[in-house]
Design an enzyme around this catalytic site. Structure first.
Site, PDB file in Angstrom:
ATOM      1  CG  ASP A  61      -2.067   1.013   1.058  1.00 33.11           C
ATOM      2  OD1 ASP A  61      -1.795   2.210   0.822  1.00 33.11           O
ATOM      3  OD2 ASP A  61      -3.240   0.609   1.154  1.00 33.11           O
ATOM      4  CB  SER A  68     -11.128  10.442   6.611  1.00 34.22           C
ATOM      5  OG  SER A  68     -10.106  10.152   5.668  1.00 34.22           O
ATOM      6  NE  ARG A  72     -13.195   3.757   4.571  1.00 36.29           N
ATOM      7  CZ  ARG A  72     -12.716   4.982   4.668  1.00 36.29           C
ATOM      8  NH1 ARG A  72     -13.042   5.736   5.709  1.00 36.29           N
ATOM      9  NH2 ARG A  72     -11.911   5.467   3.742  1.00 36.29           N
ATOM     10  CG  ASP A 129      -9.933   3.242  -4.082  1.00 41.62           C
ATOM     11  OD1 ASP A 129      -9.007   3.179  -4.905  1.00 41.62           O
ATOM     12  OD2 ASP A 129      -9.989   4.100  -3.183  1.00 41.62           O
ATOM     13  CB  CYS A 194     -15.134   5.462  -0.201  1.00 41.79           C
ATOM     14  SG  CYS A 194     -13.454   5.578   0.453  1.00 41.79           S
TER      15      CYS A 194
END
Length: 246
Positions: A61, A68, A72, A129, A194
């Site tokens: 990654d 933010s 989640r 994503d 998102c």
């Protein structure tokens, strides 16, 4: 390799499972899984694969942890803010299960490093994503004959499938590839990220756990993986449906 006494105690609930047993747990402990994306989907994947005792995890990654993310991506804490996600995720794995080998790669998966990252990998999981990235990952995994668990998120719904077009069904026909499921990338306005569209915070956990389950099934060799099938889950209705493709 036989499980150690410590491993037998840690994974006792797996070992007594009829379809898992000690043999299945040994397969998990010997496996090397590449996780591409340590975000909403990658976080629960990493947590549950580490908990399951996957022997080696490589986490890819290029991003850093932002405030933010914390709603989640629950493997991160406020202390990780500004830190590379791959490195923070690797620290989480080490704290949860110190017996595992974990490597952090803080750069994107690409045509330049993809084949090298897949070297000696038994299975890959991607929770990225953007569809062009998903297509690239699927293509390189197929070229290197590495099964891929792929997940995607909307605002209140998500999906999971398994791609292994180099494997054959009982009929002798190959399992379908990414292009069979998505011949064309959706338009950007039909699949906004998102940060623009929003996402229910529990949804990545639900879908990511399903992805980890598919990986465990593929490696341990039980159940029916989602090859040629797309599982779609709605957080609005708590309903799942499975669609066949290819």
């Amino acid at each position: 390799m036989p499980l150690t006494a410590s491993q037998a105690a840690r994974y006792a609930r797996h070992i007594v499972l009829k379809d898992m047993g000690g043999v299945g747990q040994q397969k998990l402990s010997a496996a090397h899984v590449l996780v591409i994306g340590a975000g909403g989907l990658g976080a629960p994947v990493i947590a549950y694969l580490a908990g399951a005792g996957i022997g080696r995890l490589t986490i890819v990654d290029p991003d850093t942890v932002a405030l933010s993310n914390l709603a989640r991506q629950v493997i991160f804490t406020e202390a990780d803010l500004g830190q590379p996600k791959a490195e923070a995720a690797a620290r989480f794995v080490g704290a949860l299960n110190s017996g595992l080998v974990v490597e952090a790669v803080s750069q994107p998966f690409s045509t330049l490093n993809g084949a090298e990252l897949l070297r000696d990998v038994d299975l890959a999981i991607e929770g990225t994503d953007r569809f062009p990235t998903k297509r690239l990952i699927a293509r390189i995994c197929a070229q290197n004959q590495v099964p891929l668990v792929s997940g995607a998120l909307g605002q209140f719904d998500g999906s999971v499938t398994v791609l292994a077009p180099f494997l054959l069904r009982e009929s002798g026909k190959a399992w379908p590839d990414f292009e069979a499921l998505y011949p064309l990338d959706p338009m950007p306005e039909d699949s906004p990220p998102c940060e623009l569209a929003g996402v229910l915070n529990v949804l990545p956990g639900i879908i990511g756990t399903m992805m980890a389950n598919e990986a465990i099934k593929m490696i341990a060799g039980f159940g029916e993986p989602l090859l040629g099938r797309l599982l779609v889950y709605s957080a609005r209705t708590a309903q799942s449906r499975i669609m066949e493709y290819g």
